[in-house]
Design an enzyme around this catalytic site. Structure first.
Site, PDB file in Angstrom:
ATOM      1  N   ASN A  23      35.119  43.841  51.993  1.00  0.00           N
ATOM      2  CA  ASN A  23      34.621  44.523  50.795  1.00  0.00           C
ATOM      3  C   ASN A  23      33.150  44.922  50.888  1.00  0.00           C
ATOM      4  O   ASN A  23      32.614  45.556  49.973  1.00  0.00           O
ATOM      5  CB  ASN A  23      34.898  43.674  49.549  1.00  0.00           C
ATOM      6  CG  ASN A  23      36.391  43.653  49.224  1.00  0.00           C
ATOM      7  OD1 ASN A  23      37.158  44.451  49.775  1.00  0.00           O
ATOM      8  ND2 ASN A  23      36.804  42.744  48.355  1.00  0.00           N
ATOM      9  N   CYS A 119      47.886  49.349  40.242  1.00  0.00           N
ATOM     10  CA  CYS A 119      48.363  48.744  41.484  1.00  0.00           C
ATOM     11  C   CYS A 119      48.977  47.401  41.165  1.00  0.00           C
ATOM     12  O   CYS A 119      49.054  47.005  40.011  1.00  0.00           O
ATOM     13  CB  CYS A 119      47.255  48.647  42.524  1.00  0.00           C
ATOM     14  SG  CYS A 119      46.187  47.240  42.325  1.00  0.00           S
ATOM     15  N   ASP A 307      39.459  36.827  43.882  1.00  0.00           N
ATOM     16  CA  ASP A 307      40.056  36.942  45.224  1.00  0.00           C
ATOM     17  C   ASP A 307      40.351  35.574  45.855  1.00  0.00           C
ATOM     18  O   ASP A 307      40.914  35.525  46.951  1.00  0.00           O
ATOM     19  CB  ASP A 307      39.135  37.760  46.159  1.00  0.00           C
ATOM     20  CG  ASP A 307      39.080  39.226  45.769  1.00  0.00           C
ATOM     21  OD1 ASP A 307      39.953  39.674  44.993  1.00  0.00           O
ATOM     22  OD2 ASP A 307      38.158  39.926  46.227  1.00  0.00           O
ATOM     23  N   ARG A 399      45.612  44.044  55.882  1.00  0.00           N
ATOM     24  CA  ARG A 399      44.595  44.841  55.185  1.00  0.00           C
ATOM     25  C   ARG A 399      43.278  44.086  55.099  1.00  0.00           C
ATOM     26  O   ARG A 399      42.220  44.701  55.069  1.00  0.00           O
ATOM     27  CB  ARG A 399      45.052  45.161  53.751  1.00  0.00           C
ATOM     28  CG  ARG A 399      46.205  46.111  53.687  1.00  0.00           C
ATOM     29  CD  ARG A 399      46.484  46.490  52.266  1.00  0.00           C
ATOM     30  NE  ARG A 399      45.320  47.182  51.696  1.00  0.00           N
ATOM     31  CZ  ARG A 399      45.297  47.734  50.511  1.00  0.00           C
ATOM     32  NH1 ARG A 399      46.358  47.678  49.741  1.00  0.00           N
ATOM     33  NH2 ARG A 399      44.229  48.342  50.075  1.00  0.00           N
TER      34      ARG A 399
HETATM   35  N1  EPU Z   1      37.587  48.183  35.454  1.00  0.00           N
HETATM   36  C1  EPU Z   1      37.748  49.093  34.445  1.00  0.00           C
HETATM   37  N2  EPU Z   1      37.201  50.347  34.592  1.00  0.00           N
HETATM   38  C2  EPU Z   1      36.527  50.713  35.719  1.00  0.00           C
HETATM   39  C3  EPU Z   1      36.382  49.769  36.751  1.00  0.00           C
HETATM   40  C4  EPU Z   1      36.922  48.502  36.592  1.00  0.00           C
HETATM   41  O1  EPU Z   1      38.362  48.794  33.416  1.00  0.00           O
HETATM   42  O2  EPU Z   1      36.072  51.862  35.783  1.00  0.00           O
HETATM   43  C5  EPU Z   1      38.137  46.819  35.300  1.00  0.00           C
HETATM   44  C6  EPU Z   1      39.247  46.490  36.305  1.00  0.00           C
HETATM   45  O3  EPU Z   1      40.497  46.967  35.871  1.00  0.00           O
HETATM   46  C7  EPU Z   1      39.157  44.989  36.383  1.00  0.00           C
HETATM   47  C8  EPU Z   1      37.656  44.726  36.227  1.00  0.00           C
HETATM   48  O4  EPU Z   1      37.119  45.892  35.632  1.00  0.00           O
HETATM   49  O5  EPU Z   1      39.840  44.404  35.312  1.00  0.00           O
HETATM   50  C9  EPU Z   1      36.912  44.430  37.487  1.00  0.00           C
HETATM   51  O6  EPU Z   1      37.299  45.349  38.513  1.00  0.00           O
HETATM   52  P1  EPU Z   1      36.314  45.872  39.628  1.00  0.00           P
HETATM   53  O7  EPU Z   1      36.070  47.320  39.397  1.00  0.00           O
HETATM   54  O8  EPU Z   1      35.151  44.980  39.757  1.00  0.00           O
HETATM   55  O9  EPU Z   1      37.242  45.739  40.923  1.00  0.00           O
HETATM   56  P2  EPU Z   1      37.223  46.717  42.146  1.00  0.00           P
HETATM   57  O10 EPU Z   1      35.853  47.198  42.368  1.00  0.00           O
HETATM   58  O11 EPU Z   1      38.322  47.699  42.023  1.00  0.00           O
HETATM   59  C10 EPU Z   1      36.637  44.898  43.948  1.00  0.00           C
HETATM   60  C11 EPU Z   1      37.247  44.375  45.211  1.00  0.00           C
HETATM   61  C12 EPU Z   1      38.497  43.570  44.859  1.00  0.00           C
HETATM   62  C13 EPU Z   1      38.079  42.416  43.936  1.00  0.00           C
HETATM   63  C14 EPU Z   1      37.368  42.969  42.692  1.00  0.00           C
HETATM   64  C15 EPU Z   1      36.834  41.892  41.777  1.00  0.00           C
HETATM   65  C16 EPU Z   1      36.619  46.056  46.842  1.00  0.00           C
HETATM   66  C17 EPU Z   1      37.024  47.161  47.750  1.00  0.00           C
HETATM   67  N3  EPU Z   1      37.585  45.500  46.075  1.00  0.00           N
HETATM   68  O12 EPU Z   1      37.624  45.723  43.328  1.00  0.00           O
HETATM   69  O13 EPU Z   1      38.996  43.048  46.071  1.00  0.00           O
HETATM   70  O14 EPU Z   1      39.202  41.679  43.542  1.00  0.00           O
HETATM   71  O15 EPU Z   1      36.263  43.818  43.106  1.00  0.00           O
HETATM   72  O16 EPU Z   1      35.945  41.081  42.461  1.00  0.00           O
HETATM   73  O17 EPU Z   1      35.462  45.665  46.816  1.00  0.00           O
HETATM   74  C18 EPU Z   1      40.643  42.138  47.491  1.00  0.00           C
HETATM   75  O18 EPU Z   1      39.797  42.151  48.408  1.00  0.00           O
HETATM   76  O19 EPU Z   1      41.753  41.533  47.607  1.00  0.00           O
HETATM   77  C19 EPU Z   1      40.359  42.827  46.245  1.00  0.00           C
HETATM   78  C20 EPU Z   1      41.307  43.177  45.370  1.00  0.00           C
END
Ligand code: EPU
Length: 421
Positions: A23, A119, A307, A399
């Protein structure tokens, strides 16, 4: 298709090298779209998601040359024009593809990216990414499942995020790095991967302050320069192997792991009775006596990471008593529960809360999960279950875990990859 076959019961002893962080790597590869020349990343993990991001960069017109753990990413030259579109075929396999949005708009004034759908773990909208870009003056249009974003030059703005979204902050930091004027991101994500991105952008010549705190200030610059950078170790991979060591009453050095990235995980391991020590070469984890139950609430960093929730649930199944787990980040991140149930775990779900009764004697079974961390938890369950466990759909593991079976075999696990008939 491959499967992982585990024979439970082995005590894990030895050293596991921790790979570069998935990440962190994904936003850094997207950041390579910003400078005018070739950037080099070292300690890049060999993962399916990194390959997908490399494929996307190539589709956009960049060259990506891989040599062992290094990637050299160079912009299109001569008459070759960049293609400013991330297609559905790629975004549907990896949501993090959306990370090219910020850099492309910042540098080229527009981008078209397929909207990621929901997802396996939740709805996961990108409204905060788009809200931030709009605040910076971009025109955002939705068109047949795609989002078109346009801005001649983005303008600095103060953006208060509804929640500290990780990739949302990363997209907006990259966008703001080349914007005109100052952007202030409030309620920003504090994950080490966000900090890592700011470190790299600052090396490129960006002016970013406060990454790692809830307020990040970005003073836009006109140009960013290519850099070379070695990626931080993966705290979630380290945490996953820490649980493996704890559950097998093992003694494992997680080579290269950074204890300061794992505070919440280490605190809960210690509360479960596991010995964790920071050593010169990494983090040493020793299991021994009975595991104690622990209550967990997943939260944005520095809280306990979502995670690591599935992996801790398996550990809680083996503990001498009842643990309560609350998943507060993703609304549907309990897909491992029915599969663990088939192995003999006693877990009751009610909304976001899971009650894990503990004292389970897990039995090997054929299992599968629909996301990465859930799949990892099933491998962990296999390490302590009686008899043979087969974890199907290994592509989820690939992945985010580099050669998980080789790393675990290196510390004594009876585990192999096999073809699924
Ligand atoms: N959210 C919204 N609107 C947005 C963005 C996020 O409602 O515009 C919500 C999401 O639905 C969720 C929360 O905010 O409920 C937090 O989501 P976040 O955006 O922080 O997650 P992400 O950026 O999509 C990254 C990691 C994930 C990890 C999460 C939380 C990467 C590529 N992915 O996802 O990693 O679980 O932060 O820490 O950095 C994994 O590696 O298995 C994985 C899923």
């Amino acid at each position: 298709m491959d499967k992982i076959v585990v024979e439970g019961g082995a005590r894990l002893v030895g050293k596991i090298p921790i790979s570069g962080a998935k990440n962190a790597a994904l936003p850094l590869l997207a950041a390579a779209l910003l400078p005018s020349g070739a950037s080099t990343f070292k300690n890049v993990p060999d993962l399916a998601d990194v390959k997908t991001m490399s494929k996307l960069l190539r589709m956009l017109g960049w060259t990506v040359d891989a040599d062992k753990r290094s990637l050299v990413i160079a912009p299109p030259t001569g008459k070759k024009k960049p293609k400013l579109e991330a297609p559905y075929e790629l975004v549907k396999t990896m949501r993090a593809s959306v990370l090219v949005l910020g850099p492309l708009v910042a540098r080229y004034g527009r981008a078209r990216v397929s909207m990621p759908g929901g997802c396996a773990i939740g709805a996961r909208p990108i409204d905060q990414h788009l809200k931030g870009l709009q605040a910076m003056g971009a025109k955002v249009t939705l068109d047949h499942g795609y989002v078109d974003v346009e801005a001649k030059r983005l303008k600095g703005a103060t953006i208060v995020l509804d929640m500290p979204t990780v990739t949302g902050c990363e997209n907006l930091i990259m966008a703001a790095a080349l914007a005109k004027g100052r952007t202030v991101l409030e309620n920003a994500a504090r994950e080490p991967e966000v900090e890592e991105l700011a470190v790299v952008l600052n090396k490129m010549g960006a002016k970013i302050q406060g990454a790692g705190t809830p307020i990040i200030t970005i003073d836009g610059v006109d140009e960013l320069l290519p850099i070379e950078h070695a990626i931080i170790p993966d705290r979630i991979e380290a945490g996953t192997f820490a649980v493996a060591a704890a559950m097998t009453r093992g003694d494992v050095l997680l080579e290269g792991a950074r204890p300061e990235h794992l505070d919440a995980v280490i605190a809960k391991l210690r509360a479960a009775g596991v010995q964790v020590a920071a050593e010169a070469g990494g983090v040493r984890v020793r299991g021994g006596g009975d595991l104690q139950p622990v209550d967990i609430v997943t939260q944005p960093h520095p809280g306990f990471p979502t995670d690591m929730q599935a992996q801790f649930m398996v550990m809680a199944c083996m503990a001498k008593g009842q643990s309560i787990i609350k998943e507060m980040i993703f609304e549907n991140r309990y897909m491992h529960v029915p599969e663990l149930g088939r192995m003999g775990a006693d877990v009751q779900i009610s909304g976001r809360t899971a009650v894990v009764r503990g004292n389970s004697k897990l039995n090997g079974a054929s299992v599968m999960a629909t996301d990465l961390r859930a799949s990892a938890s099933l491998v962990l369950a296999g390490l302590v279950a009686a008899g043979k466990t087969e974890v199907l759909r290994v592509y989820h593991l690939d992945r985010g875990y580099e050669s998980i079976e080789k790393k675990l075999r290196g510390v004594g696990a009876k585990i192999k990859r096999a073809k699924d008939a």
